[in-house]
Design a protein around this motif. Structure first.
Motif, PDB file in Angstrom:
ATOM      1  N   ILE A   1      13.742 -35.002 -20.273  1.00  0.00           N
ATOM      2  CA  ILE A   1      15.134 -35.367 -20.232  1.00  0.00           C
ATOM      3  C   ILE A   1      15.253 -36.430 -21.314  1.00  0.00           C
ATOM      4  O   ILE A   1      14.615 -37.424 -21.411  1.00  0.00           O
ATOM      5  CB  ILE A   1      15.429 -36.229 -18.783  1.00  0.00           C
ATOM      6  N   ASP A   2      16.089 -35.989 -22.352  1.00  0.00           N
ATOM      7  CA  ASP A   2      16.484 -36.881 -23.429  1.00  0.00           C
ATOM      8  C   ASP A   2      18.042 -37.260 -23.239  1.00  0.00           C
ATOM      9  O   ASP A   2      18.768 -36.315 -23.136  1.00  0.00           O
ATOM     10  CB  ASP A   2      16.203 -36.059 -24.841  1.00  0.00           C
ATOM     11  N   PRO A   3      18.250 -38.635 -22.780  1.00  0.00           N
ATOM     12  CA  PRO A   3      19.578 -38.725 -22.586  1.00  0.00           C
ATOM     13  C   PRO A   3      20.426 -38.593 -23.644  1.00  0.00           C
ATOM     14  O   PRO A   3      21.761 -38.368 -23.470  1.00  0.00           O
ATOM     15  CB  PRO A   3      19.364 -40.169 -22.181  1.00  0.00           C
ATOM     16  N   LEU A   4      20.109 -38.484 -24.784  1.00  0.00           N
ATOM     17  CA  LEU A   4      20.978 -38.176 -25.916  1.00  0.00           C
ATOM     18  C   LEU A   4      20.985 -36.882 -26.445  1.00  0.00           C
ATOM     19  O   LEU A   4      21.564 -36.391 -27.273  1.00  0.00           O
ATOM     20  CB  LEU A   4      20.771 -39.099 -27.028  1.00  0.00           C
ATOM     21  N   GLY A   5      20.068 -36.013 -25.750  1.00  0.00           N
ATOM     22  CA  GLY A   5      20.054 -34.530 -26.031  1.00  0.00           C
ATOM     23  C   GLY A   5      19.980 -33.523 -25.058  1.00  0.00           C
ATOM     24  O   GLY A   5      21.208 -33.160 -24.637  1.00  0.00           O
ATOM     25  N   ARG A   6      18.889 -32.979 -24.607  1.00  0.00           N
ATOM     26  CA  ARG A   6      18.746 -32.008 -23.744  1.00  0.00           C
ATOM     27  C   ARG A   6      17.800 -32.385 -22.425  1.00  0.00           C
ATOM     28  O   ARG A   6      16.989 -33.203 -22.505  1.00  0.00           O
ATOM     29  CB  ARG A   6      18.167 -30.876 -24.497  1.00  0.00           C
ATOM     30  N   ILE A   7      18.394 -31.745 -21.496  1.00  0.00           N
ATOM     31  CA  ILE A   7      17.403 -31.595 -20.232  1.00  0.00           C
ATOM     32  C   ILE A   7      16.678 -30.254 -20.230  1.00  0.00           C
ATOM     33  O   ILE A   7      17.235 -29.254 -20.468  1.00  0.00           O
ATOM     34  CB  ILE A   7      18.153 -31.482 -18.819  1.00  0.00           C
ATOM     35  N   VAL A   8      15.231 -30.176 -20.360  1.00  0.00           N
ATOM     36  CA  VAL A   8      14.511 -29.052 -20.525  1.00  0.00           C
ATOM     37  C   VAL A   8      13.559 -28.689 -19.025  1.00  0.00           C
ATOM     38  O   VAL A   8      13.068 -29.601 -18.366  1.00  0.00           O
ATOM     39  CB  VAL A   8      13.453 -29.019 -21.817  1.00  0.00           C
ATOM     40  N   LEU A   9      14.113 -27.589 -18.692  1.00  0.00           N
ATOM     41  CA  LEU A   9      13.490 -27.011 -17.494  1.00  0.00           C
ATOM     42  C   LEU A   9      12.646 -25.789 -17.723  1.00  0.00           C
ATOM     43  O   LEU A   9      13.010 -24.747 -18.604  1.00  0.00           O
ATOM     44  CB  LEU A   9      14.401 -26.593 -16.426  1.00  0.00           C
ATOM     45  N   GLU A  10      11.439 -25.803 -17.082  1.00  0.00           N
ATOM     46  CA  GLU A  10      10.542 -24.506 -16.930  1.00  0.00           C
ATOM     47  C   GLU A  10      10.993 -23.498 -15.809  1.00  0.00           C
ATOM     48  O   GLU A  10      10.648 -24.313 -14.621  1.00  0.00           O
ATOM     49  CB  GLU A  10       8.891 -24.720 -17.233  1.00  0.00           C
ATOM     50  N   THR A  11      11.670 -22.733 -15.877  1.00  0.00           N
ATOM     51  CA  THR A  11      12.154 -21.766 -14.830  1.00  0.00           C
ATOM     52  C   THR A  11      11.189 -20.647 -14.968  1.00  0.00           C
ATOM     53  O   THR A  11      10.507 -20.140 -15.571  1.00  0.00           O
ATOM     54  CB  THR A  11      13.565 -21.419 -15.027  1.00  0.00           C
TER      55      THR A  11
END
Length: 230
Positions: free
Chosen positions: A202-212
């Motif tokens: 979780i980058d507050p200024l960028g992206r939330i990355v999830l492994e689905t």
């Protein structure tokens, strides 16, 4: 103030367009949280505060600074580990990631200032929480802390001042160190679509990355919300 409907509204009116004001209430009768949620505040047992700050400060910076400041103030008041749960909840750390909420942050603008509202549960016991949040909310006292409201408030002011001096990139890095969702399976919502997966970053200024199950999914952090209770 002894009582007000909301410290956000009281601070907006009292600031009269000038930053540098802090409003604290012993009791607020109409406190609100993010996305229009109600913030329950038990009189003289917790902190309900709003800072009037320079309106040129960005909303992401204010939210990160508020969350980090509140988290630091709580951690200095208890030996129980606490952290930040996206986007702005201060929670106790647990292996399952279901820690109880101790505080939160609300950013608004109006009247020529940026309004940073912070709520922290300090001296509450389980008995004072409303039935719908029992088991999901806690206070510093419930985590073994003995600090007074005034001591926690002073710690918050100092921590917020340090956070606002970090700069955006430094603040984001400090926020990420307190993140307590990394490695856990969670569901997020963006643009009406829900995505569930293991939180990789979780980058507050960028992206939330999830492994689905379908692979890595990247969501814009600023417009993505955590789905609670799922």
């Amino acid at each position: 103030m002894a009582e007000t409907t909301s410290t956000q509204d009281a601070c907006r009116a009292a600031a009269a367009g000038k930053p540098g004001l802090l409003v604290v209430a012993d009791r607020q009768t109409g406190g609100r949280g993010r996305l229009g949620r109600v913030w329950t505040h038990a009189g003289e047992l917790g902190i309900a505060a709003t800072f009037a700050l320079d309106e040129t400060l960005s909303a992401p910076m204010l939210a990160m600074a508020g969350g980090l400041g509140a988290c630091t103030a709580v951690q200095q008041s208890t030996s129980t580990p606490v952290g930040l749960r996206w986007p702005n909840d201060v929670v106790e750390r647990t292996d399952e990631g279901n820690g109880r909420k101790i505080g939160g942050v609300l950013v608004e603008r109006g009247g020529g200032v940026a309004l940073l509202g912070v709520g922290i549960n300090v001296r509450q016991t389980e008995a004072v929480f409303l039935p719908d949040i029992k088991g999901r909310a806690a206070s510093i006292a419930m985590l073994g802390g003995e600090s007074t409201r005034l001591e926690v408030l002073f710690a918050l002011v100092r921590a917020l001042d340090r956070a606002l001096r970090m700069g955006v990139e430094g603040l984001a890095a400090a926020w990420r160190k307190q993140d307590c969702l990394i490695g856990l399976e969670r569901e997020f919502e963006h643009d009406g679509r829900r995505v569930r997966g293991i939180v990789m970053d979780i980058d507050p200024l960028g992206r939330i990355v999830l492994e689905t199950k379908q692979g890595l999914v990247s969501l814009p952090a600023l417009t993505t919300s955590l789905v609670h209770g799922v």
